[in-house]
Design an enzyme around this catalytic site. Sequence first.
Site, PDB file in Angstrom:
ATOM      1  N   HIS A   1       0.848  -1.200   0.000  1.00 46.89           N
ATOM      2  CA  HIS A   1       0.000   0.000   0.000  1.00 46.89           C
ATOM      3  C   HIS A   1       0.883   1.249   0.000  1.00 46.89           C
ATOM      4  O   HIS A   1       0.874   2.037   0.943  1.00 46.89           O
ATOM      5  CB  HIS A   1      -0.957  -0.024   1.192  1.00 46.89           C
ATOM      6  CG  HIS A   1      -2.136  -0.916   0.957  1.00 46.89           C
ATOM      7  ND1 HIS A   1      -2.911  -1.429   1.951  1.00 46.89           N
ATOM      8  CD2 HIS A   1      -2.670  -1.380  -0.205  1.00 46.89           C
ATOM      9  CE1 HIS A   1      -3.873  -2.171   1.423  1.00 46.89           C
ATOM     10  NE2 HIS A   1      -3.741  -2.160   0.119  1.00 46.89           N
TER      11      HIS A   1
ATOM     12  N   HIS B   1      -0.627  -9.420   2.273  1.00 49.13           N
ATOM     13  CA  HIS B   1      -1.920  -9.576   2.945  1.00 49.13           C
ATOM     14  C   HIS B   1      -2.522 -10.965   2.807  1.00 49.13           C
ATOM     15  O   HIS B   1      -3.450 -11.313   3.524  1.00 49.13           O
ATOM     16  CB  HIS B   1      -2.948  -8.603   2.359  1.00 49.13           C
ATOM     17  CG  HIS B   1      -2.572  -7.176   2.488  1.00 49.13           C
ATOM     18  ND1 HIS B   1      -2.098  -6.639   3.661  1.00 49.13           N
ATOM     19  CD2 HIS B   1      -2.615  -6.151   1.603  1.00 49.13           C
ATOM     20  CE1 HIS B   1      -1.859  -5.359   3.485  1.00 49.13           C
ATOM     21  NE2 HIS B   1      -2.147  -5.037   2.244  1.00 49.13           N
TER      22      HIS B   1
ATOM     23  N   CYS C   1       2.880 -12.623   3.967  1.00 48.13           N
ATOM     24  CA  CYS C   1       3.790 -12.498   5.109  1.00 48.13           C
ATOM     25  C   CYS C   1       3.590 -13.688   6.054  1.00 48.13           C
ATOM     26  O   CYS C   1       2.448 -14.060   6.342  1.00 48.13           O
ATOM     27  CB  CYS C   1       3.504 -11.197   5.851  1.00 48.13           C
ATOM     28  SG  CYS C   1       4.493 -11.081   7.351  1.00 48.13           S
TER      29      CYS C   1
ATOM     30  N   HIS D   1     -10.630  -4.962   4.749  1.00 50.50           N
ATOM     31  CA  HIS D   1      -9.189  -5.004   4.461  1.00 50.50           C
ATOM     32  C   HIS D   1      -8.843  -6.368   3.858  1.00 50.50           C
ATOM     33  O   HIS D   1      -9.311  -7.407   4.339  1.00 50.50           O
ATOM     34  CB  HIS D   1      -8.392  -4.762   5.741  1.00 50.50           C
ATOM     35  CG  HIS D   1      -6.939  -4.538   5.479  1.00 50.50           C
ATOM     36  ND1 HIS D   1      -6.070  -5.567   5.208  1.00 50.50           N
ATOM     37  CD2 HIS D   1      -6.206  -3.400   5.408  1.00 50.50           C
ATOM     38  CE1 HIS D   1      -4.859  -5.067   5.006  1.00 50.50           C
ATOM     39  NE2 HIS D   1      -4.931  -3.754   5.112  1.00 50.50           N
TER      40      HIS D   1
ATOM     41  N   GLU E   1      -6.405  -8.315   4.071  1.00 46.63           N
ATOM     42  CA  GLU E   1      -5.874  -9.332   5.001  1.00 46.63           C
ATOM     43  C   GLU E   1      -7.025 -10.026   5.735  1.00 46.63           C
ATOM     44  O   GLU E   1      -7.040 -11.255   5.870  1.00 46.63           O
ATOM     45  CB  GLU E   1      -4.928  -8.683   6.022  1.00 46.63           C
ATOM     46  CG  GLU E   1      -4.364  -9.710   6.991  1.00 46.63           C
ATOM     47  CD  GLU E   1      -3.592  -9.093   8.156  1.00 46.63           C
ATOM     48  OE1 GLU E   1      -2.941  -8.049   7.966  1.00 46.63           O
ATOM     49  OE2 GLU E   1      -3.661  -9.669   9.244  1.00 46.63           O
TER      50      GLU E   1
ATOM     51  N   THR F   1      -3.151  -8.445  11.749  1.00 44.94           N
ATOM     52  CA  THR F   1      -1.777  -8.230  12.246  1.00 44.94           C
ATOM     53  C   THR F   1      -1.463  -6.774  12.594  1.00 44.94           C
ATOM     54  O   THR F   1      -0.580  -6.521  13.414  1.00 44.94           O
ATOM     55  CB  THR F   1      -0.750  -8.695  11.191  1.00 44.94           C
ATOM     56  OG1 THR F   1      -1.037  -8.034   9.960  1.00 44.94           O
ATOM     57  CG2 THR F   1      -0.765 -10.193  11.009  1.00 44.94           C
TER      58      THR F   1
ATOM     59  N   CYS G   1       1.294  -8.373  14.822  1.00 49.10           N
ATOM     60  CA  CYS G   1       2.700  -8.592  14.480  1.00 49.10           C
ATOM     61  C   CYS G   1       3.592  -7.629  15.274  1.00 49.10           C
ATOM     62  O   CYS G   1       3.213  -6.497  15.547  1.00 49.10           O
ATOM     63  CB  CYS G   1       2.808  -8.413  12.979  1.00 49.10           C
ATOM     64  SG  CYS G   1       4.245  -7.639  12.414  1.00 49.10           S
TER      65      CYS G   1
ATOM     66  N   SER H   1       4.962   0.020   5.165  1.00 53.25           N
ATOM     67  CA  SER H   1       5.046  -0.100   3.713  1.00 53.25           C
ATOM     68  C   SER H   1       5.680   1.148   3.089  1.00 53.25           C
ATOM     69  O   SER H   1       5.518   1.405   1.899  1.00 53.25           O
ATOM     70  CB  SER H   1       3.639  -0.329   3.145  1.00 53.25           C
ATOM     71  OG  SER H   1       2.728   0.575   3.740  1.00 53.25           O
TER      72      SER H   1
HETATM   73  S1  SF4 Z   1       3.383  -5.512   9.362  1.00 56.78           S
HETATM   74 FE1  SF4 Z   1       3.919  -7.516  10.195  1.00 56.78          FE
HETATM   75  S2  SF4 Z   1       2.355  -8.851   9.355  1.00 56.78           S
HETATM   76 FE2  SF4 Z   1       2.314  -7.025   8.105  1.00 56.78          FE
HETATM   77  S3  SF4 Z   1       3.694  -7.475   6.428  1.00 56.78           S
HETATM   78 FE3  SF4 Z   1       4.886  -6.458   8.014  1.00 56.78          FE
HETATM   79  S4  SF4 Z   1       5.838  -8.107   9.183  1.00 56.78           S
HETATM   80 FE4  SF4 Z   1       4.128  -8.972   8.028  1.00 56.78          FE
END
Ligand code: SF4
Length: 286
Positions: free
Chosen positions: A44, A76, A98, A126, A128, A164, A192, A264
């Site tokens: 994103h 996602h 991920c 979303h 994910e 996450t 996460c 991101s």
């Molecule tokens: S924020 Fe965490 S869950 Fe999301 S892509 Fe990054 S490492 Fe993976």
Amino acid sequence: MGRLKVERADYAGYCYGVERALKMASTAVKSHEKPIYTLGPIIHNPQVVELFKKSGVNPIDDIKDVKKGTVIIRTHGIDPKVTDKAIDRGLRVVDATCPFVAKAQNCAEELMRGGYEVIVIGERDHPEVVGILAHTDGLARVVEEVSDIAEIDSAKKLGVVVQTTQSLTKLREIIAELASLAGEIKIYNTICNATTQRQEAARDLATKADIMIVVGGKNSANTSRLASICEEAGTKTHHIETADEIDETWFEGYECVGVTAGASTPEWLLDEVVDNISKIDKGTDN
Ligand code: SF4
């Protein structure tokens, strides 16, 4: 005249999952069958997506019109049936889901198979969350806010997984309310670490800085959440994608600017923002 003091958050920018996905996409560009597509934007961040487009990686919404080539599944994750469909069509699939998202998907599936009513805490639309729901054959319920719990019936066994990028505060609030609905609740905290670290670092910095700048895609859920956390800390906050959006008047009367970035957001965009703000004059004589 003096310059503004600019402080970067201790954790800001690309997380492990995003770096891994971008590396997989770059490898695909060099060695996999063309054309190359991503199901949805690879991350994103519009600026990074544009760069990938220039090297021939294009986002698509659906594989139905794709007849050959390579499809990259982004961090996602997706509905496993879509992966199967892509393989059946003879497409090469690069799964960049991920591993932390994959864990949330697997936990949801395990709970569903174990007879739990599955609750996914997260944003309903979303990608994910849509992918996690698909791993429960669509049986899980989504809870975005505490108020959504009113629609959930009591159950013998409730199982909980979390998007996450949600905050621990939100998880705690919702669990406290769910507790009265079931005799047994099994909770997988699938938030996460990268998210928690970035959120805590943003909160810390926001309490010290006079103003916060959060860098990252306007369509990035984790970046928007960082901006909300900074605002909740009571600090004036601007969410921008690039240094071009900086308005010098934002900083009038301030000394210390905190800068952070979503998981991101590439380092170069963050660097540009820090460099540009560092050059702004406070406009006061010392
Ligand atoms: S924020 Fe965490 S869950 Fe999301 S892509 Fe990054 S490492 Fe993976």
